[in-house]
Scaffold this motif. Structure first.
Motif, PDB file in Angstrom:
ATOM      1  N   SER A  18       0.829  -1.207   0.000  1.00  0.00           N
ATOM      2  CA  SER A  18       0.000   0.000   0.000  1.00  0.00           C
ATOM      3  C   SER A  18       0.864   1.259   0.000  1.00  0.00           C
ATOM      4  CB  SER A  18      -0.925  -0.026   1.216  1.00  0.00           C
ATOM      5  OG  SER A  18      -1.753   1.110   1.238  1.00  0.00           O
ATOM      6  N   ARG A  19       1.903   1.249   0.813  1.00  0.00           N
ATOM      7  CA  ARG A  19       2.801   2.416   0.872  1.00  0.00           C
ATOM      8  C   ARG A  19       3.567   2.590  -0.438  1.00  0.00           C
ATOM      9  NH1 ARG A  19       3.690   0.232   6.100  1.00  0.00           N
ATOM     10  NH2 ARG A  19       5.640  -0.729   5.402  1.00  0.00           N
ATOM     11  N   LEU A  21       2.648   1.733  -3.432  1.00  0.00           N
ATOM     12  CA  LEU A  21       1.727   2.281  -4.430  1.00  0.00           C
ATOM     13  C   LEU A  21       1.564   3.782  -4.255  1.00  0.00           C
ATOM     14  CD1 LEU A  21      -0.964  -0.554  -4.491  1.00  0.00           C
ATOM     15  CD2 LEU A  21       0.357   0.238  -6.467  1.00  0.00           C
ATOM     16  N   GLU A  22       1.446   4.224  -3.007  1.00  0.00           N
ATOM     17  CA  GLU A  22       1.335   5.655  -2.729  1.00  0.00           C
ATOM     18  C   GLU A  22       2.557   6.418  -3.228  1.00  0.00           C
ATOM     19  OE1 GLU A  22      -0.952   7.565  -1.312  1.00  0.00           O
ATOM     20  OE2 GLU A  22      -2.408   6.098  -0.605  1.00  0.00           O
ATOM     21  N   GLU A  23       3.727   5.825  -3.035  1.00  0.00           N
ATOM     22  CA  GLU A  23       4.982   6.508  -3.354  1.00  0.00           C
ATOM     23  C   GLU A  23       5.315   6.487  -4.835  1.00  0.00           C
ATOM     24  OE1 GLU A  23       7.732   4.348  -0.991  1.00  0.00           O
ATOM     25  OE2 GLU A  23       6.972   5.117   0.929  1.00  0.00           O
ATOM     26  N   LEU A  27      -1.885   8.233  -9.953  1.00  0.00           N
ATOM     27  CA  LEU A  27      -3.290   8.201  -9.575  1.00  0.00           C
ATOM     28  C   LEU A  27      -4.160   8.347 -10.822  1.00  0.00           C
ATOM     29  CD1 LEU A  27      -4.961   8.085  -6.892  1.00  0.00           C
ATOM     30  CD2 LEU A  27      -5.113  10.582  -7.060  1.00  0.00           C
ATOM     31  N   ARG A  47      -4.680   3.390  -7.997  1.00  0.00           N
ATOM     32  CA  ARG A  47      -3.298   3.233  -8.448  1.00  0.00           C
ATOM     33  C   ARG A  47      -3.081   1.764  -8.800  1.00  0.00           C
ATOM     34  NH1 ARG A  47      -0.660   7.991  -6.408  1.00  0.00           N
ATOM     35  NH2 ARG A  47      -1.756   8.830  -4.580  1.00  0.00           N
ATOM     36  N   LYS A  58      -4.735  -0.105  -5.573  1.00  0.00           N
ATOM     37  CA  LYS A  58      -5.223   0.624  -4.414  1.00  0.00           C
ATOM     38  C   LYS A  58      -6.323   1.562  -4.869  1.00  0.00           C
ATOM     39  CE  LYS A  58      -3.946   3.090  -0.218  1.00  0.00           C
ATOM     40  NZ  LYS A  58      -2.849   3.579   0.653  1.00  0.00           N
ATOM     41  N   TYR A  60      -9.443   4.397  -3.925  1.00  0.00           N
ATOM     42  CA  TYR A  60      -9.805   5.488  -3.020  1.00  0.00           C
ATOM     43  C   TYR A  60     -11.225   5.924  -3.367  1.00  0.00           C
ATOM     44  CZ  TYR A  60      -4.684   5.837  -3.075  1.00  0.00           C
ATOM     45  OH  TYR A  60      -3.328   5.564  -3.047  1.00  0.00           O
ATOM     46  N   GLU A 150     -10.541   3.384   1.669  1.00  0.00           N
ATOM     47  CA  GLU A 150      -9.457   2.958   0.793  1.00  0.00           C
ATOM     48  C   GLU A 150      -9.335   1.443   0.861  1.00  0.00           C
ATOM     49  OE1 GLU A 150      -5.872   4.852   2.052  1.00  0.00           O
ATOM     50  OE2 GLU A 150      -6.603   6.885   1.643  1.00  0.00           O
ATOM     51  N   THR A 152      -6.581  -1.747  -0.559  1.00  0.00           N
ATOM     52  CA  THR A 152      -5.444  -2.277  -1.305  1.00  0.00           C
ATOM     53  C   THR A 152      -5.727  -3.735  -1.643  1.00  0.00           C
ATOM     54  OG1 THR A 152      -3.940  -0.795  -0.121  1.00  0.00           O
ATOM     55  CG2 THR A 152      -2.958  -2.668  -1.273  1.00  0.00           C
TER      56      THR A 152
END
Length: 214
Positions: A18-19, A21-23, A27, A47, A58, A60, A150, A152
């Motif tokens: 999850s982290r 994908l954020e980094e 989006l 994402r 992931k 949102y 959210e 993942t």
């Protein structure tokens, strides 16, 4: 759409995914209203990436009502607050429809169209697909008042059990991403790639977009 590859250790957990994908992952929006009868538009993004062995997603979501009545694998998750990922990994006209309600209950089948589909074995789904939702994993009745959540999802290539050894590296696939919630007080049908049918119908591979995996 480009699906980036993120190199990881074999034992990476879903929180780390999850982290990552954020980094690392871009989006994208699921924001197309193709049917005027259903004009409600929650805010939905996702994402996507892969690590060579699994597809990572992931989602949102911001929506007025949430619902999660289904907790059994391969139940009618589309009736709950649901995000979906349909993919034809070999571009041969047969696709997998991954449908996740907002607590991670998974519905997954394979075939060429809406009517001709075969469920993927529930044990394979439970053993291999990982989900992590900010709403937890317990079913609940409809809640109003506005909600954000959210989720993942990790989809190992082994889950594509009707296709010969899918190699995600450099894969070129057809796909679409969706958001729906049939049984809520504000039913809606959003898509990533436009769908040109008269009525809501996500089982339309002719309208899938392109995914290009690194």
């Amino acid at each position: 759409m480009k699906v980036i590859k993120i190199e990881t250790k074999d034992d990476v957990d879903i929180e780390a995914i999850s982290r990552l994908l954020e980094e690392r992952a871009e989006l994208h929006a699921i924001d197309l209203i193709n049917w005027d009868t259903f004009s409600y538009q929650p805010k939905v993004h996702f994402r996507i990436a892969h690590n060579g062995k699994a597809i990572w997603l992931k989602f949102y979501v911001e929506e007025e009502f949430i619902l999660a009545e289904r907790s059994e694998t391969n139940s009618a998750t589309h009736r709950d607050s649901c995000v979906e990922f349909f993919i034809d990994p070999l571009q041969d006209g047969n696709y997998y429809n991954f449908e996740f309600n907002c607590i991670g209950t998974t519905h997954l089948a394979y075939g060429p169209d809406r009517k001709d589909r075969s469920f993927i074995d529930a044990k394979l789904i439970k053993d291999q697909i990982k989900t992590m939702s900010s709403l937890g994993d317990k079913p609940f009745e409809e809640k109003g008042g506005g909600h954000s959540w959210e989720m993942t999802v990790v989809i190992p290539a082994i889950v594509f059990s009707h296709s010969d050894e899918i190699d995600l590296q450099n894969l070129k696939a057809k796909a679409n991403f969706y958001k729906c919630a049939d049984d809520t007080s504000r039913p809606h049908y959003l898509t990533w790639n436009a769908v040109g049918t008269e009525r809501p119908d996500f089982h339309q591979p002719v309208y899938f977009g392109n995914l290009v995996f690194e």
